[in-house]
Structure formats: structure tokens, C-alpha cells
Design an enzyme around this catalytic site. Structure first.
Site, PDB file in Angstrom:
ATOM      1  N   ASP A 172      -2.114  11.003  -1.985  1.00 40.99           N
ATOM      2  CA  ASP A 172      -2.516   9.976  -2.963  1.00 40.99           C
ATOM      3  C   ASP A 172      -2.910  10.587  -4.294  1.00 40.99           C
ATOM      4  OD1 ASP A 172      -3.002   8.705  -0.158  1.00 40.99           O
ATOM      5  OD2 ASP A 172      -2.806   7.073  -1.608  1.00 40.99           O
TER       6      ASP A 172
ATOM      7  N   ARG B   5      -7.428  -0.409  -6.803  1.00 41.17           N
ATOM      8  CA  ARG B   5      -7.777   0.652  -5.838  1.00 41.17           C
ATOM      9  C   ARG B   5      -8.020   1.949  -6.620  1.00 41.17           C
ATOM     10  NH1 ARG B   5      -4.265   1.076  -0.454  1.00 41.17           N
ATOM     11  NH2 ARG B   5      -6.154   2.128   0.264  1.00 41.17           N
TER      12      ARG B   5
ATOM     13  N   GLN C 189      -1.761   2.216   9.940  1.00 42.04           N
ATOM     14  CA  GLN C 189      -0.494   2.363   9.220  1.00 42.04           C
ATOM     15  C   GLN C 189       0.553   3.065  10.080  1.00 42.04           C
ATOM     16  OE1 GLN C 189      -3.499   2.959   7.894  1.00 42.04           O
ATOM     17  NE2 GLN C 189      -3.552   2.584   5.698  1.00 42.04           N
TER      18      GLN C 189
ATOM     19  N   ARG D 110       0.869  -1.177   0.000  1.00 44.03           N
ATOM     20  CA  ARG D 110       0.000   0.000   0.000  1.00 44.03           C
ATOM     21  C   ARG D 110       0.904   1.226   0.000  1.00 44.03           C
ATOM     22  NH1 ARG D 110       2.488   1.765   3.605  1.00 44.03           N
ATOM     23  NH2 ARG D 110       1.009   3.468   3.677  1.00 44.03           N
ATOM     24  N   GLY D 111       0.265   2.421  -0.081  1.00 41.31           N
ATOM     25  CA  GLY D 111       1.052   3.646  -0.256  1.00 41.31           C
ATOM     26  C   GLY D 111       1.101   3.939  -1.748  1.00 41.31           C
ATOM     27  N   ALA D 112       0.763   5.195  -2.099  1.00 39.92           N
ATOM     28  CA  ALA D 112       0.530   5.529  -3.508  1.00 39.92           C
ATOM     29  C   ALA D 112       1.688   5.127  -4.445  1.00 39.92           C
ATOM     30  CB  ALA D 112       0.218   7.019  -3.624  1.00 39.92           C
TER      31      ALA D 112
ATOM     32  N   ASN E  74      -5.445  12.453   0.785  1.00 41.22           N
ATOM     33  CA  ASN E  74      -4.503  11.615   1.530  1.00 41.22           C
ATOM     34  C   ASN E  74      -5.295  10.826   2.565  1.00 41.22           C
ATOM     35  OD1 ASN E  74      -1.760  10.755   2.071  1.00 41.22           O
ATOM     36  ND2 ASN E  74      -1.890  11.873   3.989  1.00 41.22           N
ATOM     37  N   LYS E  75      -4.599  10.016   3.327  1.00 43.29           N
ATOM     38  CA  LYS E  75      -5.224   9.135   4.306  1.00 43.29           C
ATOM     39  C   LYS E  75      -6.237   9.873   5.185  1.00 43.29           C
ATOM     40  CE  LYS E  75      -4.891   5.666   4.627  1.00 43.29           C
ATOM     41  NZ  LYS E  75      -5.892   4.788   3.975  1.00 43.29           N
TER      42      LYS E  75
HETATM   43  O1  MRU Z   1      -4.436   3.169   2.292  1.00 43.84           O
HETATM   44  P1  MRU Z   1      -2.970   3.396   2.125  1.00 43.84           P
HETATM   45  O2  MRU Z   1      -2.144   2.838   3.239  1.00 43.84           O
HETATM   46  O3  MRU Z   1      -2.486   2.971   0.756  1.00 43.84           O
HETATM   47  O4  MRU Z   1      -2.821   4.981   2.190  1.00 43.84           O
HETATM   48  C1  MRU Z   1      -1.547   5.544   2.097  1.00 43.84           C
HETATM   49  C2  MRU Z   1      -1.535   7.024   2.242  1.00 43.84           C
HETATM   50  O5  MRU Z   1      -2.562   7.661   2.385  1.00 43.84           O
HETATM   51  C3  MRU Z   1      -0.227   7.700   2.123  1.00 43.84           C
HETATM   52  O6  MRU Z   1      -0.183   8.859   2.912  1.00 43.84           O
HETATM   53  C4  MRU Z   1       0.000   8.102   0.658  1.00 43.84           C
HETATM   54  O7  MRU Z   1      -0.255   7.023  -0.188  1.00 43.84           O
HETATM   55  C5  MRU Z   1       1.369   8.597   0.417  1.00 43.84           C
HETATM   56  S1  MRU Z   1       2.558   7.271   0.526  1.00 43.84           S
HETATM   57  C6  MRU Z   1       4.082   7.940   0.125  1.00 43.84           C
END
Ligand code: MRU
Length: 352
Positions: A244, A96, A203, A56-58, A254-255
Site C-alpha cells: 500500500d 482512506r 480478502q 479496495r486494494g491500493a 501492506n495488509k
Molecule cells: O484493505 P485493503 O483490502 O484495501 O488492503 C489491500 C492490500 O493490503 C493489498 O495487499 C494492497 O493494497 C496491494 S493491492 C494490489
């Protein structure tokens, strides 16, 4: 890659390993108590791993998807190989919806595919493209950390607060917001990084606290609901988060919980910094209202690792991202440079 490789030496983990015939992913669902690597050899397996949050993470999602396309090419039949690879790209794109890095990486792979006239040449060109996406992301992380530190212009150590996980586990290997935290620490300019727990998937506690502690970077875990009190205490100089998707007017998805941090930061006069590579910028969308926001299963709130935390079957609203309006953002840092107080005009100057 020299600079990247040398900075990478101090990083205790990576999210993925490309092994030429398969993609290995550290199963982030099991951290911090188990470090288990999964070995994937098809695009469908990669799509499922993205959907299920193994990775996970963009940026990490985009890189993994690119390797997924390579795996599709490796298994494509001699007849109709183009259609088969295109179908795999479509499957990966369904995994996603919010992080635009996924679609950015798949578009790059689609255009490489369009330039190939044999399956053999496609396998090799697609692999080169995926590796380049991976390496470029790491290089972008390092450049962003440099830009951020220059912008912060510190002469003594500070504490920062971050949200979710934006580190080596979420990227090509150093981190976006967490890359800035790493670089502050390398420059002896970090007193402490407060890590929001980041409900509901945790996370912050499961990944960020683990990643920083493992690398000897000072970290203090806090409940999300403690952020206001921490900012009110005056202990924190910057809130630093990833993204994201950033739209043409500077709005930032973002999250979930990022928006409330931006409101808190503005209220308390604390800087609010967004750190994200250009692959996170979506100039095709004029504002954050157009960003598709993923909603995930209610079980993520009703249970923690299968243990009930709410009445069985209770209704749940679980959007996993929110949109911070551009006017609450003090600075967006990308590898291309820094935008203070972003708006449509300043975004267009850097990204069109
Ligand atoms: O649901 P996730 O864990 O994929 O969400 C991740 C985030 O929101 C991060 O802040 C974002 O992707 C940046 S990662 C460098």
C-alpha cells in the site's frame, strides 16, 4: 494496450467499469456469494465506496478516486467549477489514509485541473487522465509480472503463498502479487498458490480464492495461522505480496499480517517478494514509521456479516496494515525494474 488487452482476455473479473457518465463498481463486500454492481455518479459516492470497501486494494482505490474527480467535474456548476472540483478531491482524499496510490492519483488529477481554463476542457482532460491512470496500471501489472518471472528464473514449477487480495479486483485488471501468480500459471510454472484467509476482512478467502478459482488457477485456502506450518513444510518457494505504500528506505506497508509472513519467510529461508507499481512508492517519507496506519471499526472483528463472533462491546484493536522493515524484504518488483535487498540507496537509484 494491445498486450494488456490480450492478457486481459483470460481474466474472469474486473473491479470497475467506467461508463463515461458513471462509475460502476463490483461490490467486493458481497463476494463471493453475490456479484452485484453498484452505479455511482458523484465524487461523494465514490469516496463512500472507497471508505466502505466496495472497492479496495491500493491501485484500484487510486483509479476509482480519479474517476470520482471526473464525476465531480461533470456535475460542477459553471461558476466556481475549479473550487467545486478541488473540494471533491479533498473529500476523496479523506476516504482512506494508508495506500499512497490514492493521493498519487488525486495529485495527478489536481495538476490536470490546474492546466484547464474552461469547465468543458477540464471535463475532457480529467477523463483522459483517469482513463490513462487506469490503463497505465494494467500495463504496469503486466510489466511487473515479466520482471518477477525473470528474477525468479525458474526451471520447474513452484508453489507460492500470498496474502490479502492483489489481483484484478485490487488493480487496473491483472494484479500485482497475484499478477505474478497469474503469469507463473500462464508459464506452467505454478504448482499451487496458497491464499492466506486474511483476517479480519477475509480478502484472501472471499476475493483471492474466488478470483483464482474462477480463472482455473490452482489455489489452496489456508488460515493465516497456518502460514508458519506451510513454510516449515518446505512446500513454498516464495511468499509474494503487494503493498500500500513503500517508503524511501524500502519499508513496506501492506495488509495486516504481512510483517509476520516476512519474519517467517526469513526464518525458513523462503524468498519474500513485494510487487507494487511505482504509484505505491512514496519517496517523501523516509521510513515506514511515518506511514499513517488505518484502524477500522471493532465490528470487523466482533462480527462476521452481522453474526457475533466475540462478546458484545469487547475492546478491539484493529489496525488493517502493518509495516515490514526493508531488511526482511528480498526483492521489490515494480514496472521500472527490480530492487534486491532494498535500502535507501537502491530505492533512490530507481525512484529519484
Ligand atoms: O484493505 P485493503 O483490502 O484495501 O488492503 C489491500 C492490500 O493490503 C493489498 O495487499 C494492497 O493494497 C496491494 S493491492 C494490489
Amino acid at each position: 494496450m494491445d498486450q494488456a488487452a490480450s492478457s486481459n482476455r483470460s481474466i474472469g473479473t474486473v473491479a470497475m467499469r467506467w461508463q463515461g457518465v458513471r462509475l460502476e463498481l463490483l461490490d467486493q463486500r458481497l463476494l463471493p456469494d453475490q456479484e452485484q454492481w453498484l452505479s455511482l455518479d458523484s465524487a461523494v459516492e465514490v469516496a463512500n465506496a472507497i471508505r466502505d470497501m466496495v472497492v479496495r486494494g491500493a491501485p484500484a482505490i487510486g483509479i476509482s478516486a480519479a474517476y470520482g474527480v471526473v464525476l465531480a467535474a461533470r456535475h460542477a456548476p459553471q461558476e466556481e467549477w475549479v473550487d467545486e472540483i478541488k473540494r471533491a478531491i479533498d473529500v476523496l482524499a479523506e476516504s482512506r489514509p494508508t495506500a499512497v496510490n490514492l493521493f498519487w492519483a488525486l495529485e495527478k488529477m489536481r495538476s490536470v485541473l490546474a492546466s484547464c481554463d474552461t469547465l468543458e476542457s477540464a471535463i475532457s482532460a480529467l477523463e483522459q487522465a483517469a482513463v490513462a491512470i487506469h490503463e497505465d496500471d494494467l500495463a504496469a501489472n503486466l510489466a511487473m509480472a515479466d520482471h518477477a518471472l525473470a528474477h525468479m528464473n525458474l526451471d520447474s514449477p513452484v508453489s507460492v503463498l500470498t496474502h490479502c487480495n492483489t489481483g484484478a479486483l485490487a488493480t487496473g485488471g491483472y494484479g500485482t502479487a497475484l499478477g505474478v501468480v497469474r503469469r507463473l500459471n500462464e508459464a506452467r510454472l505454478l504448482t499451487n498458490a496458497f491464499a492466506d484467509e486474511t483476517r479480519p476482512w477475509l480478502q484472501g478467502s472471499r476475493l483471492t480464492a474466488w478470483e483464482l478459482a474462477r480463472d482455473g488457477i490452482p489455489v489452496t485456502l489456508n488460515a493465516d495461522s497456518a502460514a508458519a506450518a506451510i513454510l516449515a513444510s518446505g512446500k513454498v518457494s516464495w511468499v509474494i505480496v503487494g503493498a500500500d505504500r513503500i517508503t524511501a528506505n524500502g519499508d513496506v506497508a501492506n495488509k495486516i499480517g504481512t510483517y509476520s509472513l516476512a519474519v517467517l519467510a526469513r526464518h525458513h529461508g523462503v524468498g519474500f517478494m513485494v510487487v507494487a507499481p511505482a504509484s505505491t512508492v512514496d519517496m517523501a517519507l523516509s521510513s515506514g514509521k511515518e506511514i499513517p496506519i488505518e484502524e477500522r471499526e471493532g465490528t470487523e472483528l466482533r462480527q462476521v456479516r452481522s453474526v457475533p463472533m466475540a462478546p458484545e462491546g469487547v475492546a478491539v484493536f484493529n489496525p488493517v496494515f502493518d509495516v515490514t522493515p526493508a531488511d526482511l524484504v528480498d526483492v521489490i518488483v515494480t514496472e521500472k525494474g527490480v530492487i534486491s535487498r532494498p535500502n535507501a540507496a537502491s530505492m533512490a537509484r530507481l525512484f529519484v
